[in-house]
Scaffold this motif. Structure first.
Motif, PDB file in Angstrom:
ATOM      1  N   PRO A 105       0.800  -1.224   0.000  1.00  0.00           N
ATOM      2  CA  PRO A 105       0.000   0.000   0.000  1.00  0.00           C
ATOM      3  C   PRO A 105       0.836   1.279   0.000  1.00  0.00           C
ATOM      4  O   PRO A 105       0.400   2.310  -0.518  1.00  0.00           O
ATOM      5  CB  PRO A 105      -0.849  -0.100   1.268  1.00  0.00           C
ATOM      6  CG  PRO A 105      -0.362  -1.274   2.023  1.00  0.00           C
ATOM      7  CD  PRO A 105       0.520  -2.076   1.140  1.00  0.00           C
ATOM      8  N   ARG A 106       2.058   1.213   0.551  1.00  0.00           N
ATOM      9  CA  ARG A 106       2.918   2.405   0.546  1.00  0.00           C
ATOM     10  C   ARG A 106       3.345   2.763  -0.869  1.00  0.00           C
ATOM     11  O   ARG A 106       3.483   3.939  -1.212  1.00  0.00           O
ATOM     12  CB  ARG A 106       4.149   2.185   1.426  1.00  0.00           C
ATOM     13  CG  ARG A 106       3.817   2.035   2.899  1.00  0.00           C
ATOM     14  CD  ARG A 106       5.005   1.574   3.688  1.00  0.00           C
ATOM     15  NE  ARG A 106       5.351   0.212   3.305  1.00  0.00           N
ATOM     16  CZ  ARG A 106       6.180  -0.567   3.975  1.00  0.00           C
ATOM     17  NH1 ARG A 106       6.779  -0.116   5.050  1.00  0.00           N
ATOM     18  NH2 ARG A 106       6.437  -1.795   3.577  1.00  0.00           N
ATOM     19  N   LEU A 107       3.546   1.742  -1.706  1.00  0.00           N
ATOM     20  CA  LEU A 107       3.923   1.985  -3.101  1.00  0.00           C
ATOM     21  C   LEU A 107       2.713   2.294  -3.965  1.00  0.00           C
ATOM     22  O   LEU A 107       2.744   3.204  -4.790  1.00  0.00           O
ATOM     23  CB  LEU A 107       4.675   0.780  -3.667  1.00  0.00           C
ATOM     24  CG  LEU A 107       6.052   0.488  -3.085  1.00  0.00           C
ATOM     25  CD1 LEU A 107       6.610  -0.788  -3.685  1.00  0.00           C
ATOM     26  CD2 LEU A 107       6.985   1.647  -3.329  1.00  0.00           C
ATOM     27  N   SER A 108       1.646   1.534  -3.777  1.00  0.00           N
ATOM     28  CA  SER A 108       0.461   1.745  -4.625  1.00  0.00           C
ATOM     29  C   SER A 108      -0.143   3.134  -4.396  1.00  0.00           C
ATOM     30  O   SER A 108      -0.742   3.704  -5.308  1.00  0.00           O
ATOM     31  CB  SER A 108      -0.579   0.654  -4.408  1.00  0.00           C
ATOM     32  OG  SER A 108      -1.049   0.659  -3.084  1.00  0.00           O
ATOM     33  N   ALA A 109       0.049   3.696  -3.201  1.00  0.00           N
ATOM     34  CA  ALA A 109      -0.451   5.050  -2.937  1.00  0.00           C
ATOM     35  C   ALA A 109       0.287   6.095  -3.765  1.00  0.00           C
ATOM     36  O   ALA A 109      -0.226   7.201  -3.967  1.00  0.00           O
ATOM     37  CB  ALA A 109      -0.310   5.375  -1.454  1.00  0.00           C
ATOM     38  N   LEU A 110       1.466   5.756  -4.261  1.00  0.00           N
ATOM     39  CA  LEU A 110       2.268   6.701  -5.030  1.00  0.00           C
ATOM     40  C   LEU A 110       2.018   6.617  -6.534  1.00  0.00           C
ATOM     41  O   LEU A 110       2.569   7.404  -7.293  1.00  0.00           O
ATOM     42  CB  LEU A 110       3.758   6.469  -4.757  1.00  0.00           C
ATOM     43  CG  LEU A 110       4.211   6.590  -3.302  1.00  0.00           C
ATOM     44  CD1 LEU A 110       5.674   6.194  -3.175  1.00  0.00           C
ATOM     45  CD2 LEU A 110       3.979   7.987  -2.777  1.00  0.00           C
ATOM     46  N   THR A 111       1.199   5.670  -6.980  1.00  0.00           N
ATOM     47  CA  THR A 111       1.017   5.462  -8.411  1.00  0.00           C
ATOM     48  C   THR A 111       0.155   6.527  -9.086  1.00  0.00           C
ATOM     49  O   THR A 111       0.158   6.635 -10.302  1.00  0.00           O
ATOM     50  CB  THR A 111       0.410   4.079  -8.704  1.00  0.00           C
ATOM     51  OG1 THR A 111      -0.849   3.977  -8.043  1.00  0.00           O
ATOM     52  CG2 THR A 111       1.340   2.967  -8.251  1.00  0.00           C
ATOM     53  N   GLU A 112      -0.595   7.273  -8.293  1.00  0.00           N
ATOM     54  CA  GLU A 112      -1.326   8.410  -8.843  1.00  0.00           C
ATOM     55  C   GLU A 112      -1.509   9.467  -7.758  1.00  0.00           C
ATOM     56  O   GLU A 112      -1.463   9.172  -6.572  1.00  0.00           O
ATOM     57  CB  GLU A 112      -2.649   8.014  -9.475  1.00  0.00           C
ATOM     58  CG  GLU A 112      -3.725   7.544  -8.545  1.00  0.00           C
ATOM     59  CD  GLU A 112      -5.020   7.266  -9.297  1.00  0.00           C
ATOM     60  OE1 GLU A 112      -4.986   6.576 -10.335  1.00  0.00           O
ATOM     61  OE2 GLU A 112      -6.056   7.742  -8.841  1.00  0.00           O
ATOM     62  N   ASP A 113      -1.670  10.694  -8.199  1.00  0.00           N
ATOM     63  CA  ASP A 113      -1.826  11.822  -7.285  1.00  0.00           C
ATOM     64  C   ASP A 113      -3.102  12.561  -7.659  1.00  0.00           C
ATOM     65  O   ASP A 113      -3.227  13.058  -8.782  1.00  0.00           O
ATOM     66  CB  ASP A 113      -0.605  12.748  -7.397  1.00  0.00           C
ATOM     67  CG  ASP A 113      -0.598  13.843  -6.351  1.00  0.00           C
ATOM     68  OD1 ASP A 113      -1.248  13.679  -5.302  1.00  0.00           O
ATOM     69  OD2 ASP A 113       0.064  14.871  -6.587  1.00  0.00           O
ATOM     70  N   PRO A 114      -4.075  12.629  -6.754  1.00  0.00           N
ATOM     71  CA  PRO A 114      -5.342  13.281  -7.107  1.00  0.00           C
ATOM     72  C   PRO A 114      -5.178  14.782  -7.340  1.00  0.00           C
ATOM     73  O   PRO A 114      -4.392  15.447  -6.685  1.00  0.00           O
ATOM     74  CB  PRO A 114      -6.240  13.012  -5.894  1.00  0.00           C
ATOM     75  CG  PRO A 114      -5.329  12.657  -4.786  1.00  0.00           C
ATOM     76  CD  PRO A 114      -4.070  12.122  -5.390  1.00  0.00           C
ATOM     77  N   VAL A 115      -5.926  15.273  -8.296  1.00  0.00           N
ATOM     78  CA  VAL A 115      -6.003  16.706  -8.566  1.00  0.00           C
ATOM     79  C   VAL A 115      -7.339  17.168  -8.001  1.00  0.00           C
ATOM     80  O   VAL A 115      -8.383  16.605  -8.334  1.00  0.00           O
ATOM     81  CB  VAL A 115      -5.920  17.003 -10.081  1.00  0.00           C
ATOM     82  CG1 VAL A 115      -6.116  18.485 -10.348  1.00  0.00           C
ATOM     83  CG2 VAL A 115      -4.604  16.509 -10.648  1.00  0.00           C
ATOM     84  N   LEU A 116      -7.286  18.170  -7.133  1.00  0.00           N
ATOM     85  CA  LEU A 116      -8.490  18.626  -6.455  1.00  0.00           C
ATOM     86  C   LEU A 116      -8.952  19.975  -6.992  1.00  0.00           C
ATOM     87  O   LEU A 116      -8.135  20.823  -7.341  1.00  0.00           O
ATOM     88  CB  LEU A 116      -8.237  18.747  -4.948  1.00  0.00           C
ATOM     89  CG  LEU A 116      -7.728  17.502  -4.232  1.00  0.00           C
ATOM     90  CD1 LEU A 116      -7.459  17.800  -2.772  1.00  0.00           C
ATOM     91  CD2 LEU A 116      -8.692  16.344  -4.389  1.00  0.00           C
ATOM     92  N   GLY A 117     -10.245  20.133  -7.020  1.00  0.00           N
ATOM     93  CA  GLY A 117     -10.879  21.413  -7.347  1.00  0.00           C
ATOM     94  C   GLY A 117     -11.878  21.726  -6.249  1.00  0.00           C
ATOM     95  O   GLY A 117     -12.805  20.945  -6.038  1.00  0.00           O
TER      96      GLY A 117
END
Length: 141
Positions: free
Chosen positions: A111-123
């Motif tokens: 989970p520490r690696l899979s959390a880094l596979t994308e970064d949410p863009v917030l509006g």
């Protein structure tokens, strides 16, 4: 003259049929890598992607730098080095995990690696998109 003599000595040590003398810095470099991996929070700080990577990949050594630079070495000798062209930090962990995938590392199992596979863009505090790796360019072997 001293530089030239030192250069000849290094060249002669690598010449065919001669055994190279071990570099005296070799032991210290491995010691430094071991210390970085033992205490990754001292390298990047808590809650940082570089820390998460070293915690999730035993024996790996990683270091981020200014202007979107990143280097990571795995215990098997493979490595990743990257530079984000605009110097941004947001895509860096996403690109590193894509490169690890390319090297055969199962980034989805931790989970520490899979959390880094994308970064949410917030509006306005709501997800409106994500930074994801679409292709890995510039791969050299």
């Amino acid at each position: 003259m001293h530089r030239r003599a030192a250069h000849r000595h290094r060249f002669a040590a690598r010449a065919p049929g001669r055994r190279a003398r071990p570099d005296p810095r070799h032991h210290e470099l491995f010691g430094q890598a071991r210390r970085m991996n033992t205490h990754p929070e001292y390298v990047g700080g808590t809650g940082r992607d570089v820390t998460a990577l070293m915690q999730a990949l035993p024996g790996a050594v990683a270091k981020d730098g200014a202007e979107g630079v990143y280097a990571l070495a795995l215990p098997d000798g493979s490595a990743v080095a990257l530079k984000i062209a605009d110097g941004g930090e947001r895509p860096r962990p996403v690109v590193v995990t894509a490169a690890l995938r390319h090297l055969g590392v199962d980034v989805d199992s931790d989970p520490r690696l899979s959390a880094l596979t994308e970064d949410p863009v917030l509006g306005h505090g709501q997800p409106v998109g994500a930074v994801r790796a679409s292709a890995l360019l510039g791969v050299t072997s």
